[in-house]
Design a protein around this motif. Structure first.
Motif, PDB file in Angstrom:
ATOM      1  N   TYR A 164    -148.758 -17.366 -39.332  1.00 35.45           N
ATOM      2  CA  TYR A 164    -147.368 -16.891 -38.544  1.00 35.45           C
ATOM      3  C   TYR A 164    -146.964 -18.327 -37.687  1.00 35.45           C
ATOM      4  CZ  TYR A 164    -147.077 -11.989 -38.888  1.00 35.45           C
ATOM      5  OH  TYR A 164    -147.362 -10.701 -39.759  1.00 35.45           O
ATOM      6  N   GLY A 165    -147.905 -19.576 -37.931  1.00 37.48           N
ATOM      7  CA  GLY A 165    -147.823 -20.999 -36.280  1.00 37.48           C
ATOM      8  C   GLY A 165    -145.739 -21.534 -36.813  1.00 37.48           C
ATOM      9  N   GLY A 166    -145.456 -21.800 -35.999  1.00 41.37           N
ATOM     10  CA  GLY A 166    -144.282 -22.061 -36.085  1.00 41.37           C
ATOM     11  C   GLY A 166    -143.214 -21.569 -37.035  1.00 41.37           C
ATOM     12  N   ASN A 167    -143.006 -20.358 -36.138  1.00 42.51           N
ATOM     13  CA  ASN A 167    -142.629 -18.654 -36.894  1.00 42.51           C
ATOM     14  C   ASN A 167    -140.996 -19.657 -36.776  1.00 42.51           C
ATOM     15  OD1 ASN A 167    -140.343 -16.973 -35.864  1.00 42.51           O
ATOM     16  ND2 ASN A 167    -141.969 -15.894 -38.062  1.00 42.51           N
ATOM     17  N   PRO A 168    -139.999 -19.237 -37.689  1.00 48.49           N
ATOM     18  CA  PRO A 168    -138.881 -19.955 -37.700  1.00 48.49           C
ATOM     19  C   PRO A 168    -137.972 -19.382 -36.198  1.00 48.49           C
ATOM     20  CG  PRO A 168    -138.950 -18.277 -39.671  1.00 48.49           C
ATOM     21  CD  PRO A 168    -139.650 -18.392 -39.276  1.00 48.49           C
ATOM     22  N   LEU A 169    -138.201 -18.149 -36.120  1.00 50.62           N
ATOM     23  CA  LEU A 169    -137.924 -17.769 -35.084  1.00 50.62           C
ATOM     24  C   LEU A 169    -138.322 -17.938 -33.863  1.00 50.62           C
ATOM     25  CD1 LEU A 169    -137.508 -13.445 -36.143  1.00 50.62           C
ATOM     26  CD2 LEU A 169    -135.948 -15.027 -36.531  1.00 50.62           C
ATOM     27  N   ALA A 170    -138.667 -18.643 -33.236  1.00 47.79           N
ATOM     28  CA  ALA A 170    -139.787 -19.446 -32.620  1.00 47.79           C
ATOM     29  C   ALA A 170    -139.374 -20.607 -32.625  1.00 47.79           C
ATOM     30  CB  ALA A 170    -140.923 -18.912 -32.475  1.00 47.79           C
ATOM     31  N   CYS A 171    -139.353 -21.436 -33.305  1.00 49.07           N
ATOM     32  CA  CYS A 171    -138.877 -22.575 -33.747  1.00 49.07           C
ATOM     33  C   CYS A 171    -137.493 -22.787 -32.804  1.00 49.07           C
ATOM     34  CB  CYS A 171    -138.672 -23.391 -34.796  1.00 49.07           C
ATOM     35  SG  CYS A 171    -140.672 -23.178 -35.257  1.00 49.07           S
ATOM     36  N   ALA A 172    -136.219 -21.350 -33.599  1.00 45.16           N
ATOM     37  CA  ALA A 172    -135.034 -22.110 -33.497  1.00 45.16           C
ATOM     38  C   ALA A 172    -135.012 -21.129 -31.844  1.00 45.16           C
ATOM     39  CB  ALA A 172    -134.273 -20.930 -34.195  1.00 45.16           C
ATOM     40  N   ALA A 173    -135.680 -20.856 -30.956  1.00 44.10           N
ATOM     41  CA  ALA A 173    -135.512 -20.503 -29.883  1.00 44.10           C
ATOM     42  C   ALA A 173    -135.958 -21.415 -29.036  1.00 44.10           C
ATOM     43  CB  ALA A 173    -136.681 -18.930 -29.490  1.00 44.10           C
ATOM     44  N   ALA A 174    -137.107 -22.363 -29.503  1.00 46.42           N
ATOM     45  CA  ALA A 174    -137.948 -23.867 -29.074  1.00 46.42           C
ATOM     46  C   ALA A 174    -136.347 -24.965 -28.295  1.00 46.42           C
ATOM     47  CB  ALA A 174    -139.202 -23.979 -29.398  1.00 46.42           C
ATOM     48  N   LEU A 175    -136.331 -24.967 -29.587  1.00 39.46           N
ATOM     49  CA  LEU A 175    -135.129 -25.663 -29.280  1.00 39.46           C
ATOM     50  C   LEU A 175    -133.414 -25.898 -29.173  1.00 39.46           C
ATOM     51  CD1 LEU A 175    -134.839 -26.442 -33.512  1.00 39.46           C
ATOM     52  CD2 LEU A 175    -135.678 -28.445 -31.902  1.00 39.46           C
ATOM     53  N   ALA A 176    -133.401 -24.228 -28.777  1.00 38.87           N
ATOM     54  CA  ALA A 176    -132.388 -23.754 -27.660  1.00 38.87           C
ATOM     55  C   ALA A 176    -133.079 -23.932 -25.833  1.00 38.87           C
ATOM     56  CB  ALA A 176    -132.141 -22.525 -27.907  1.00 38.87           C
ATOM     57  N   ALA A 177    -134.186 -23.723 -26.257  1.00 42.66           N
ATOM     58  CA  ALA A 177    -135.113 -23.706 -24.452  1.00 42.66           C
ATOM     59  C   ALA A 177    -134.509 -25.513 -24.207  1.00 42.66           C
ATOM     60  CB  ALA A 177    -136.223 -23.287 -24.237  1.00 42.66           C
ATOM     61  N   ILE A 178    -134.401 -25.953 -25.186  1.00 42.42           N
ATOM     62  CA  ILE A 178    -134.949 -27.356 -24.872  1.00 42.42           C
ATOM     63  C   ILE A 178    -133.718 -28.337 -24.526  1.00 42.42           C
ATOM     64  CG2 ILE A 178    -135.429 -29.705 -25.351  1.00 42.42           C
ATOM     65  CD1 ILE A 178    -138.183 -28.661 -26.987  1.00 42.42           C
ATOM     66  N   GLU A 179    -132.556 -27.247 -25.100  1.00 44.42           N
ATOM     67  CA  GLU A 179    -131.389 -28.335 -24.779  1.00 44.42           C
ATOM     68  C   GLU A 179    -130.539 -27.444 -23.742  1.00 44.42           C
ATOM     69  OE1 GLU A 179    -127.103 -27.769 -26.815  1.00 44.42           O
ATOM     70  OE2 GLU A 179    -128.767 -26.528 -27.815  1.00 44.42           O
ATOM     71  N   THR A 180    -131.444 -26.173 -23.253  1.00 37.36           N
ATOM     72  CA  THR A 180    -130.568 -25.867 -22.011  1.00 37.36           C
ATOM     73  C   THR A 180    -131.581 -26.190 -20.524  1.00 37.36           C
ATOM     74  OG1 THR A 180    -130.886 -23.631 -22.642  1.00 37.36           O
ATOM     75  CG2 THR A 180    -131.243 -23.552 -20.840  1.00 37.36           C
ATOM     76  N   ILE A 181    -133.248 -26.911 -20.753  1.00 32.15           N
ATOM     77  CA  ILE A 181    -133.370 -27.454 -19.802  1.00 32.15           C
ATOM     78  C   ILE A 181    -133.281 -29.134 -19.586  1.00 32.15           C
ATOM     79  CG2 ILE A 181    -135.388 -28.869 -19.507  1.00 32.15           C
ATOM     80  CD1 ILE A 181    -137.153 -26.302 -20.969  1.00 32.15           C
ATOM     81  N   GLU A 182    -132.361 -28.994 -20.749  1.00 35.77           N
ATOM     82  CA  GLU A 182    -131.606 -30.642 -20.574  1.00 35.77           C
ATOM     83  C   GLU A 182    -130.296 -31.101 -20.462  1.00 35.77           C
ATOM     84  OE1 GLU A 182    -134.179 -33.671 -23.149  1.00 35.77           O
ATOM     85  OE2 GLU A 182    -132.598 -32.590 -24.385  1.00 35.77           O
ATOM     86  N   GLN A 183    -129.291 -29.470 -20.650  1.00 35.48           N
ATOM     87  CA  GLN A 183    -128.260 -29.751 -20.602  1.00 35.48           C
ATOM     88  C   GLN A 183    -127.871 -28.734 -19.313  1.00 35.48           C
ATOM     89  OE1 GLN A 183    -125.713 -31.247 -22.320  1.00 35.48           O
ATOM     90  NE2 GLN A 183    -127.284 -32.297 -23.661  1.00 35.48           N
ATOM     91  N   ASP A 184    -128.378 -28.498 -18.429  1.00 35.12           N
ATOM     92  CA  ASP A 184    -128.651 -27.575 -17.125  1.00 35.12           C
ATOM     93  C   ASP A 184    -129.586 -28.222 -16.326  1.00 35.12           C
ATOM     94  OD1 ASP A 184    -126.883 -25.788 -19.532  1.00 35.12           O
ATOM     95  OD2 ASP A 184    -127.549 -23.747 -18.537  1.00 35.12           O
ATOM     96  N   GLY A 185    -129.867 -29.274 -16.340  1.00 32.66           N
ATOM     97  CA  GLY A 185    -130.435 -29.686 -14.931  1.00 32.66           C
ATOM     98  C   GLY A 185    -131.727 -29.294 -14.573  1.00 32.66           C
ATOM     99  N   LEU A 186    -132.540 -28.557 -15.736  1.00 33.59           N
ATOM    100  CA  LEU A 186    -133.623 -27.624 -14.721  1.00 33.59           C
ATOM    101  C   LEU A 186    -134.635 -28.251 -14.357  1.00 33.59           C
ATOM    102  CD1 LEU A 186    -133.407 -24.779 -16.830  1.00 33.59           C
ATOM    103  CD2 LEU A 186    -132.196 -24.858 -15.385  1.00 33.59           C
ATOM    104  N   ILE A 187    -135.145 -29.511 -14.767  1.00 31.65           N
ATOM    105  CA  ILE A 187    -136.022 -30.400 -14.574  1.00 31.65           C
ATOM    106  C   ILE A 187    -135.787 -30.083 -12.503  1.00 31.65           C
ATOM    107  CG2 ILE A 187    -137.368 -32.653 -14.808  1.00 31.65           C
ATOM    108  CD1 ILE A 187    -137.046 -32.989 -17.500  1.00 31.65           C
ATOM    109  N   ALA A 188    -134.671 -30.613 -12.593  1.00 31.17           N
ATOM    110  CA  ALA A 188    -133.843 -31.024 -11.313  1.00 31.17           C
ATOM    111  C   ALA A 188    -133.940 -30.140  -9.986  1.00 31.17           C
ATOM    112  CB  ALA A 188    -132.734 -31.952 -11.081  1.00 31.17           C
ATOM    113  N   ARG A 189    -133.781 -29.224 -11.293  1.00 30.73           N
ATOM    114  CA  ARG A 189    -133.781 -27.740 -10.772  1.00 30.73           C
ATOM    115  C   ARG A 189    -135.510 -26.884 -10.104  1.00 30.73           C
ATOM    116  NH1 ARG A 189    -131.764 -24.590  -6.539  1.00 30.73           N
ATOM    117  NH2 ARG A 189    -132.525 -22.066  -6.930  1.00 30.73           N
ATOM    118  N   ALA A 190    -135.627 -27.913 -10.678  1.00 29.56           N
ATOM    119  CA  ALA A 190    -137.749 -27.053 -10.881  1.00 29.56           C
ATOM    120  C   ALA A 190    -137.884 -27.596  -9.180  1.00 29.56           C
ATOM    121  CB  ALA A 190    -138.159 -27.092 -11.917  1.00 29.56           C
ATOM    122  N   GLY A 191    -136.904 -28.957  -9.425  1.00 26.69           N
ATOM    123  CA  GLY A 191    -137.662 -29.897  -7.813  1.00 26.69           C
ATOM    124  C   GLY A 191    -137.316 -29.030  -6.936  1.00 26.69           C
TER     125      GLY A 191
END
Length: 436
Positions: free
Chosen positions: A312-339
């Motif tokens: 199951y390593g790198g399951n396609p559903l999880a990979c799709a979710a990871a790419l979307a989560a990374i996009e959300t962190i980048e697009q929504d400024g969540l690094i600054a929000r964590a600070g």
């Protein structure tokens, strides 16, 4: 979903009580729960239980749902992927999503060197594979870990984990060639500097193991289950430098600290530490099971073809979710929000500490903050107080977790999508719980 705390029943409500009775009859006793409520929905900074209670989420499923438990990008990406296919096994017929996640991790993790990535299912599985890779790359057997560490529940990672109960008790014998060194613990180190704490750890490893026998040194840049212990400045760089000098693979276990949680993509960045290998999981995929080992190409490529992987390593559903989560962190400024979340939590908790000597320490970075509760007169760990405060918060509709070797630490891991209003309400509840 309404973003406010709202209780319509006592905690737990009647439907949760029914489900808990079914759990006891069907689920193994060893699988515990922090709260006696069952979730029906979650999003933003709220979890809604099956009785309709709206609970403020300060746990994020243990730092997993950093982008929220129903992030629109993640939901859309997984929905699209599930229509295409759910599984083929990357080792049989590979797919682009796995490669895209590896490319993203190679780009985002610290360092500009050539990198490779392998994907797995859980943090423990990734830690174990990082050790496998380091042993094969160096030809050495030994692994160094630290006091208060938590690395997982497999046989090897239980050996690497420090805390016996509930993680190790009765489950041995454990894997050999795992050695433990003292951590920098500023609150209980009597003012020891990071450099001096590193020298103490290195001296012990030199004497008890020998650098020539060490394949890897594995460390959480900020400890998770161990109590959110944040080493003194200079501790991590000194260890990393010693590893480079002696050919020891420096592995950063960023399972809990990764993906914007600490106000940087990875906690190692706060001290400009570049790990040889970095282990990630939890916040990587917005709630779907995925983990990774990313690191220097010459180390990662030491494993022979077929030596790394899993069904199951790198399951396609999880990979799709990871790419979307990374996009959300980048697009929504969540690094600054964590600070920003860290600043709010620290300010409010510091105000509570000013009037309560039982709050011995406040520590962490970004949206990974903890308080260590102690006996006011002696400074000894007060696990009973931590348990009582958490239980009182739970009854009032706030999800808060405990941790620490002594069980006396309250940890705060809210989704990075939580509102300031919810945080203030939750901290008001915490103040009431401390007041008794």
């Amino acid at each position: 979903m309404e973003q406010r705390r709202r209780l319509v029943t006592a905690i737990p409500g009647p439907r949760s009580q029914e489900l808990m009775a079914r759990k006891k009859a069907a689920v193994a006793f060893g699988v515990g729960t922090t709260m006696p409520v069952f979730a029906a929905g979650a999003g933003g900074g709220v979890v809604v239980d099956v009785d309709g209670n709206h609970l403020i989420d300060l746990g994020s499923g243990i730092a997993v749902t950093s982008v929220g438990a129903s992030d629109p990008r993640v939901v859309a990406a997984v929905t699209e992927q599930v229509r295409a296919f759910t599984h083929t096994c990357f080792m049989v017929t590979p797919y682009e999503g796995y490669v895209a996640v590896a490319e993203a991790l190679n780009r985002l993790t610290p360092g500009t060197h050539d990198k490779r990535t392998a994907l797995f299912n859980s943090g423990a599985e990734a830690v174990e594979n990082a050790v496998k890779i380091a042993r094969l790359a160096t030809g050495r057997p030994a692994v160094a870990v630290f006091d208060h560490a938590y690395h997982g529940r497999t046989n090897l990672t239980m050996a690497m984990t420090a805390k016996s109960m509930p993680y190790k008790h009765g489950f041995g014998p454990f894997a050999p060639e795992v050695y433990r060194a003292p951590l920098s613990y500023p609150y209980r180190d009597g003012g020891l500097s990071g450099a001096d704490a590193a020298a103490r750890a290195i001296d012990q490893l030199d004497k008890q193991v020998g650098a020539a026998n060490l394949a890897a040194l594995v460390i959480e840049p900020i400890q998770g289950e161990g109590g959110f212990i944040t080493p003194a400045p200079g501790f991590l760089p000194a260890l990393a430098g010693w590893c480079r000098e002696h050919g020891v693979v420096f592995i950063a276990d960023e399972v809990q600290t990764g993906f914007a949680r600490t106000g940087a993509w990875f906690a190692s960045e706060h001290e400009n530490v570049v790990p040889d290998l970095i282990v990630t999981a939890k916040g990587i995929a917005g709630g779907l099971p995925l983990s990774a080992v990313t690191g220097r190409a010459e180390i990662m490529d030491a494993a022979h073809t077929g030596g790394l992987g899993g069904t199951y390593g790198g399951n396609p559903l999880a990979c799709a979710a990871a790419l979307a989560a990374i996009e959300t962190i980048e697009q929504d400024g969540l690094i600054a929000r964590a600070g920003r979340i860290g600043e709010l939590l620290t300010a409010r908790l510091s105000a509570l500490r000013d009037g309560d000597p039982r709050i011995g320490d406040i520590r962490g970075r970004g949206a990974m903050i903890a308080v260590e509760l102690v006996e006011a007169d002696s400074g000894r760990p007060d696990a009973a107080l931590a348990k009582a405060v958490a239980a009182a918060a739970h009854r009032r509709g706030v999800i808060v977790l405990t941790c620490g070797t002594y069980g006396n630490v309250l940890r705060f891991l809210p989704p990075l999508t939580i509102s300031d209003d919810l945080l203030h309400d939750a901290l008001d509840v915490l103040g009431e719980a401390l007041a008794g």
